[in-house]
Design an enzyme around this catalytic site. Structure first.
Site, short mmCIF file in Angstrom:
data_model
loop_
_atom_site.label_atom_id
_atom_site.label_comp_id
_atom_site.label_asym_id
_atom_site.label_seq_id
_atom_site.Cartn_x
_atom_site.Cartn_y
_atom_site.Cartn_z
N GLU A 1 -1.67 2.31 -5.30
CA GLU A 1 -2.41 1.10 -5.67
C GLU A 1 -3.85 1.35 -6.07
O GLU A 1 -4.78 0.86 -5.41
CB GLU A 1 -2.35 0.08 -4.52
CG GLU A 1 -0.96 -0.40 -4.21
CD GLU A 1 -0.94 -1.63 -3.29
OE1 GLU A 1 -2.02 -2.11 -2.92
OE2 GLU A 1 0.14 -2.10 -2.98
N GLU B 1 6.88 -0.41 -1.81
CA GLU B 1 6.40 -1.23 -0.70
C GLU B 1 6.87 -2.65 -0.89
O GLU B 1 6.75 -3.21 -1.99
CB GLU B 1 4.86 -1.30 -0.63
CG GLU B 1 4.22 -0.17 0.07
CD GLU B 1 2.69 -0.32 0.17
OE1 GLU B 1 2.20 -1.46 0.34
OE2 GLU B 1 2.02 0.70 0.08
C1 BGC Z 1 -1.08 -1.38 0.70
C2 BGC Z 1 -0.89 -1.17 2.19
C3 BGC Z 1 -1.16 -2.47 2.93
C4 BGC Z 1 -0.17 -3.50 2.43
C5 BGC Z 1 -0.31 -4.86 3.11
C6 BGC Z 1 -0.52 -2.66 0.19
O1 BGC Z 1 -1.44 -3.21 -0.72
O2 BGC Z 1 -0.62 -0.26 -0.01
O3 BGC Z 1 -1.74 -0.14 2.61
O4 BGC Z 1 -1.09 -2.32 4.30
O5 BGC Z 1 -0.36 -3.70 1.06
O6 BGC Z 1 -1.56 -5.41 2.85
#
Ligand code: BGC
Length: 427
Positions: free
Chosen positions: A156, A335
């Site tokens: 990101e 993610e």
């Molecule tokens: C990030 C994580 C973060 C998650 C929740 C993502 O933007 O890569 O590090 O914990 O979102 O906010």
């Protein structure tokens, strides 16, 4: 989905604790009053640096095929010109432990925790940081490359660029005017390209960039809001993807970015990592950043206040395929997850909202695959609750509950649910 890879993701600064590593920009940032919601820091976090063997057992219990973690750059290069062998040893044993359990390591080289000494030397505003990054990538690959096949250069970069260098909500907490901040974006992209080349030179099989995506909706039909949503879409969804996959900056932003380096930035990658949480509504505001992101109306929200909009994940995946066509490499959702108001009662943490969220988003992945998008895997964020950046420990994203006073990891109901999904395929 037989060959589909199921995984979970974490990041170094959010779980490890600072024992045995150099100072990162997040250590420094967290000392500023008022920047972390609960005034905490990540000094101990989940103490993963001491409890990694327990965490391997947790991963094995979950049954994942892949585990994405990040290497803390300050653990490898704690000061200018120094390489910390013990830091490399730490990740070496972790990789061996994963492989011994049949879990594929996915190693991400940068998840926002720049060494403080590099920030002091100019950080991402300085071109030399991109070259330092490539050298760091080569150091890690030289040590782990015989066993690690899949690498990510950056996680990101958009969030790190905007939150860290424009709004100041994240480390290093800078408030650069947007037009001046674009050099940071350029250097992050350059580091990605140089990193791909360094990893390839070290024999890496698969290299990816991990970006976050969020469809943007105007907060109202007013022209100013429509324009603001358009600008936000270019920044969030294209600034870090067009140069990599098309070899060009988006037309709208090109005048603000330096020329050159695009051939390096566009060095082919093998996979695109897609992080997805929500859609955003955007409205125009007066100010140095001419827009504001708000939760769209009419959607249920997570404990973070983010809209639950699984259709946005399908829209993102199909949109990437439509925009980049044959230039889009295979995709992994690297993610996806949500913050819930979790608590433990009689030793049990029941989190039906998280199960519903994940289930709906897996449905969105299935729809995108049915529409022909080559999605190869899915990683839940996160294995367990951890240091949620500016939110400190107030937001919980884990499949396992982290009881911080005792450091006990307590699998939530969603942990058992995800284990079942992995074992049996989508319910
Ligand atoms: C990030 C994580 C973060 C998650 C929740 C993502 O933007 O890569 O590090 O914990 O979102 O906010």
């Amino acid at each position: 989905m037989d060959d589909f890879v199921w995984g979970v993701a974490t990041s170094a600064a959010q779980i490890e604790g600072n024992a045995g590593r150099g100072v990162s920009i997040w250590d420094t940032f967290a000392q500023r009053p008022g920047v972390i919601a609960d005034s905490s820091n990540a000094e101990v976090a989940c103490d993963h640096v001491h409890r990694w063997a327990d965490d391997l057992a947790l991963l094995a219990d979950l049954g994942v095929g892949a585990y994405r973690f990040s290497v803390a750059w300050p653990r490898i290069e704690p000061s200018a010109g120094a390489v910390n062998t013990a830091g490399l040893d730490f990740y070496d044993q972790l990789v061996d432990g994963l492989l011994a359990r049949g879990i594929t390591p996915v190693v991400n080289l940068f998840h926002w925790d720049l060494p403080q000494w590099l920030q002091d030397a100019g950080g991402w505003s300085d071109r030399s940081t991109a070259h330092r990054y490539a050298s760091y990538a080569a150091t890690v690959a030289a040590r782990l490359g015989d066993r690690v096949g899949t690498w990510a250069t950056l996680n990101e970069p958009f969030e790190h660029f905007v939150l860290g260098h424009v709004t100041g909500e994240h480390a290093p907490g800078l408030n650069l005017p947007l037009d001046q901040a674009f050099i940071v974006a350029h250097h992050l992209l350059l580091s990605h390209g140089l990193g791909v080349q360094a990893l390839r030179a070290a024999g890496a099989e698969r290299v990816m960039l991990i970006n976050s995506y969020a469809p943007a909706r105007p907060a109202s039909p007013a022209e100013a809001d429509v324009n603001a949503a358009g600008l936000y879409d270019v920044l969030q969804n294209r600034l870090f993807t067009d140069p990599v996959l098309l070899g060009a900056y988006p037309d709208e932003l090109a005048p603000l970015l330096p020329e050159g380096d695009l051939d390096v930035i566009a060095t082919p990658i093998d996979e695109l990592g897609v992080n997805y949480y929500s859609i955003n509504a955007v409205r125009a505001v007066d100010g140095p950043v001419p827009l504001e992101v708000v939760a769209p109306e009419g959607y249920p929200t997570t404990a973070f206040g983010w809209a639950v909009a699984p259709e946005g994940l399908t829209e993102t995946l199909v949109g990437l395929r439509d925009r980049y066509g044959s230039r889009l490499p295979p995709v992994t959702v690297t993610e996806n997850g949500c913050a819930c108001e979790d608590s433990v009662s009689d030793g049990v943490c029941d989190d039906p909202d998280r199960i519903a969220y994940l289930d709906a988003h897996l449905g969105a992945v299935r729809t995108a695959r049915a529409e022909g998008v080559d999605v190869r895997g899915y990683h839940v964020w996160s294995l367990y609750d951890n240091f949620e950046w500016a939110q400190g420990y107030t937001k919980r994203f884990g499949l396992a509950y982290l009881d911080y006073p005792t450091q006990r990891r307590i699998p939530k109901t969603s942990f058992a649910w995800y284990r079942e999904v992995i074992a049996c395929g989508l319910p």
